[in-house]
Write a protein that holds these residues in place. Sequence first.
Motif, PDB file in Angstrom:
ATOM      1  N   UNK A   1       0.847  -1.187   0.000  1.00  0.00           N
ATOM      2  CA  UNK A   1       0.000   0.000   0.000  1.00  0.00           C
ATOM      3  C   UNK A   1       0.881   1.235   0.000  1.00  0.00           C
ATOM      4  N   UNK A   2       0.522   2.208  -0.834  1.00  0.00           N
ATOM      5  CA  UNK A   2       1.272   3.460  -0.895  1.00  0.00           C
ATOM      6  C   UNK A   2       0.980   4.274   0.362  1.00  0.00           C
ATOM      7  N   UNK A   3       2.022   4.769   0.988  1.00  0.00           N
ATOM      8  CA  UNK A   3       1.867   5.538   2.228  1.00  0.00           C
ATOM      9  C   UNK A   3       1.856   7.044   1.994  1.00  0.00           C
ATOM     10  N   UNK A   4       1.968   7.459   0.738  1.00  0.00           N
ATOM     11  CA  UNK A   4       1.953   8.880   0.418  1.00  0.00           C
ATOM     12  C   UNK A   4       0.511   9.391   0.551  1.00  0.00           C
ATOM     13  N   UNK A   5       0.240  10.298   1.492  1.00  0.00           N
ATOM     14  CA  UNK A   5      -1.135  10.771   1.687  1.00  0.00           C
ATOM     15  C   UNK A   5      -1.675  11.550   0.477  1.00  0.00           C
ATOM     16  N   UNK A   6      -0.789  12.042  -0.380  1.00  0.00           N
ATOM     17  CA  UNK A   6      -1.224  12.790  -1.566  1.00  0.00           C
ATOM     18  C   UNK A   6      -1.409  11.890  -2.795  1.00  0.00           C
ATOM     19  N   UNK A   7      -1.113  10.610  -2.655  1.00  0.00           N
ATOM     20  CA  UNK A   7      -1.248   9.669  -3.786  1.00  0.00           C
ATOM     21  C   UNK A   7      -2.725   9.466  -4.119  1.00  0.00           C
ATOM     22  N   UNK A   8      -3.010   9.270  -5.385  1.00  0.00           N
ATOM     23  CA  UNK A   8      -4.387   9.042  -5.856  1.00  0.00           C
ATOM     24  C   UNK A   8      -5.021   7.818  -5.191  1.00  0.00           C
TER      25      UNK A   8
END
Length: 143
Positions: free
Chosen positions: A102-109
Amino acid sequence: MLNVGALNEGVVLDHIKAGNSMEIYHYLKLDKMDCCVAIIKNARSEKMGKKDIIKIECPIDTLNLDILGFVDHNITVNIIQDGQIVEKMSLTLPKQITNVLKCRNPRCITSIEQELDHVFLLADEEKGIYRCKYCEEKYRPKH
């Protein structure tokens, strides 16, 4: 000497780094499958000292080998038919992993669009680095 019954048909995952069998059990979602599973932890190994082994009584196509390649590409996959090893497969790092990380970047789509697949691409094979397909955030394991 511990004796675990032979498989008639299924898969034996061998040369798992000692202590990693439960992580692989969860990644493969074996708890959700209706099949017989034997986990052998800390078995003696000439090559590795100690190793884990997982025996799974199910067809090979029900397992996601990409997950195995990501978790530990040194695992040997032995395919068993009629009680005999019919194929030994070596794993490699998969070029793409979908819905495992899971991507942890809060700004990721992917954090906004909940139904979107989490896709990571192999960015550096030598170092085993994966990046999010959408925002290129580098995957960092929790531990």
